[in-house]
Design a protein around this motif. Structure first.
Motif, mmCIF file in Angstrom:
data_model
loop_
_atom_site.group_PDB
_atom_site.id
_atom_site.type_symbol
_atom_site.label_atom_id
_atom_site.label_comp_id
_atom_site.label_asym_id
_atom_site.label_seq_id
_atom_site.Cartn_x
_atom_site.Cartn_y
_atom_site.Cartn_z
ATOM 1 N N LEU A 150 0.808 -1.214 0.000
ATOM 2 C CA LEU A 150 0.000 0.000 0.000
ATOM 3 C C LEU A 150 0.842 1.266 0.000
ATOM 4 O O LEU A 150 0.572 2.217 -0.728
ATOM 5 C CB LEU A 150 -0.903 -0.019 1.234
ATOM 6 N N LEU A 151 1.872 1.257 0.793
ATOM 7 C CA LEU A 151 2.609 2.493 1.045
ATOM 8 C C LEU A 151 3.975 2.544 0.380
ATOM 9 O O LEU A 151 4.589 3.611 0.314
ATOM 10 C CB LEU A 151 2.793 2.682 2.564
ATOM 11 N N GLY A 152 4.449 1.415 -0.068
ATOM 12 C CA GLY A 152 5.794 1.396 -0.613
ATOM 13 C C GLY A 152 6.838 1.464 0.497
ATOM 14 O O GLY A 152 6.575 1.026 1.610
ATOM 15 N N ASN A 153 7.953 2.033 0.172
ATOM 16 C CA ASN A 153 9.074 2.042 1.127
ATOM 17 C C ASN A 153 8.945 3.143 2.178
ATOM 18 O O ASN A 153 9.956 3.697 2.600
ATOM 19 C CB ASN A 153 10.386 2.225 0.373
ATOM 20 N N ARG A 154 7.770 3.411 2.569
ATOM 21 C CA ARG A 154 7.586 4.434 3.605
ATOM 22 C C ARG A 154 7.612 3.743 4.955
ATOM 23 O O ARG A 154 6.593 3.520 5.596
ATOM 24 C CB ARG A 154 6.286 5.194 3.356
ATOM 25 N N TRP A 155 8.815 3.436 5.353
ATOM 26 C CA TRP A 155 8.994 2.586 6.527
ATOM 27 C C TRP A 155 8.454 3.226 7.785
ATOM 28 O O TRP A 155 7.922 2.551 8.661
ATOM 29 C CB TRP A 155 10.465 2.238 6.685
ATOM 30 N N SER A 156 8.610 4.504 7.872
ATOM 31 C CA SER A 156 8.118 5.174 9.081
ATOM 32 C C SER A 156 6.598 5.102 9.142
ATOM 33 O O SER A 156 6.015 4.952 10.215
ATOM 34 C CB SER A 156 8.589 6.618 9.113
ATOM 35 N N ALA A 157 5.970 5.205 7.989
ATOM 36 C CA ALA A 157 4.515 5.097 7.975
ATOM 37 C C ALA A 157 4.083 3.685 8.334
ATOM 38 O O ALA A 157 3.096 3.484 9.050
ATOM 39 C CB ALA A 157 3.985 5.490 6.602
ATOM 40 N N ILE A 158 4.829 2.730 7.845
ATOM 41 C CA ILE A 158 4.521 1.338 8.186
ATOM 42 C C ILE A 158 4.757 1.112 9.671
ATOM 43 O O ILE A 158 3.950 0.476 10.359
ATOM 44 C CB ILE A 158 5.372 0.383 7.339
ATOM 45 N N ALA A 159 5.851 1.651 10.155
ATOM 46 C CA ALA A 159 6.170 1.480 11.570
ATOM 47 C C ALA A 159 5.098 2.102 12.450
ATOM 48 O O ALA A 159 4.809 1.613 13.545
ATOM 49 C CB ALA A 159 7.536 2.088 11.869
ATOM 50 N N ALA A 160 4.506 3.149 11.954
ATOM 51 C CA ALA A 160 3.456 3.806 12.740
ATOM 52 C C ALA A 160 2.270 2.881 12.949
ATOM 53 O O ALA A 160 1.499 3.047 13.892
ATOM 54 C CB ALA A 160 3.016 5.078 12.038
#
Length: 278
Positions: free
Chosen positions: A84-94
């Motif tokens: 869904l978000l791609g490599n937006r790790w911080s968003a995933i981590a959230a």
DNA sequence: AAGCTCCTCAACCGCGGTCAT
DNA sequence: TATGACCGCGGTTGAGGAGCT
């Protein structure tokens, strides 16, 4: 605009952190917070650049860091969030309380990505892959076990900073703790409300180990029911949980809260499950 | 038993965004 | 508005360790 170097290279230490440095950093943040990362190392007497201190705190010393293996549910979440978000790790981590972007990034690059790639390739070359190198799906479990041991060994050498570091506290256990704390906390400060509504649901799924994919149903039914643009807006706007530790101006109270949670947990190897009765 | 290979993960680097002046 | 400083993020790396031969 000129960018100041990350740190004056002169005299600043690099490389792995020692337990003593960890103690100093944690003690300083517990006492004074970290309003200014750049100034923090000087104030704390650490020969590190602020960036390094921040990274160490965010990725390792924060009291709510969940150590140990990723559960299947978490891995599924990462995979789907990545889609869904791609490599937006911080968003995933959230969306994964207790997990850091760095950790998620590592997990993705080490085995989740490999696990997905072979599954596609297997359709083409099912037989050939086994010869040259063990497929990731086969090697991953092996390493996950070794990782557990490794982390365990490390935990003994680490300062008594992260209660969750002990693998005796399982993912689901510590997740529940964080969830409970976050839920309670979110109610009082409202800071992490944006993510907690989803995260708490998510946590509830995590706690039922037998229902492996419940996370997908409850979490994704909510997440995917939103238009993608909305999701992206939420993701980009919502305060990330780790920021509640004082990275932002709004989080003085948050900082106090989490420090209190941590301190009342014994600040060490104490079981944290009974923490959130504050 | 020893050496080799591969994997994991903590840490670093550099860039973009944001805020303060 | 322009500039400088700081923060946060994503990409990358290398040391250490575990498993294999």
């Amino acid at each position: 605009m000129g960018r100041a170097p990350c740190c004056e290279k002169m005299g600043l230490k690099r490389g792995p952190w020692t337990p003593e440095e960890d103690k100093v950093l944690v003690a300083h943040i517990q006492s004074f917070g970290h309003g200014n990362w750049r100034a923090l190392p000087k104030q704390a007497g650490l020969l590190r650049c602020g960036k390094s201190c921040r990274l160490r705190w965010i990725n390792y010393l924060r009291p709510d860091i969940k150590r140990g293996n990723f559960s299947d549910e978490e891995e599924q979440s990462i995979i789907q969030l990545h889609q869904l978000l791609g490599n937006r790790w911080s968003a995933i981590a959230a969306r994964l309380p207790g997990r850091t972007d760095n950790e998620i990034k590592n997990v993705w690059h080490t085995h989740l990505k490999k696990r997905l790639e072979p599954s596609e390739q297997e359709q083409h070359e099912q037989a050939g892959a086994a010869k040259k190198r063990k497929p990731a799906s086969a090697s991953a479990p092996r390493k996950r076990e070794s990782k557990a041991r490794k982390t365990d060994v490390k935990a003994t050498a680490e300062p008594p900073v992260s209660p969750e570091r002990s693998l005796s506290s399982t993912v689901t256990e510590s997740t529940s703790m964080v969830s409970a704390a976050a839920a309670e906390h979110g109610g009082s400060s409202g800071n992490s409300a944006g993510s907690s509504s989803v995260s708490v649901k998510e946590e509830q799924s995590f706690t039922s180990e037998s229902e492996e994919f419940q996370i997908d149903e409850s979490f994704w039914s909510e997440t995917l029911s939103m238009p993608l643009d909305d999701i992206m807006d939420v993701v980009s706007m919502e305060p990330e949980p780790q920021e509640t530790f004082g990275g932002n101006s709004s989080s003085e109270g948050d900082m106090d809260y989490w420090l209190r949670v941590f301190m009342e947990g014994g600040g060490g190897d104490q079981d944290v499950l009974d923490l959130p009765q504050i």
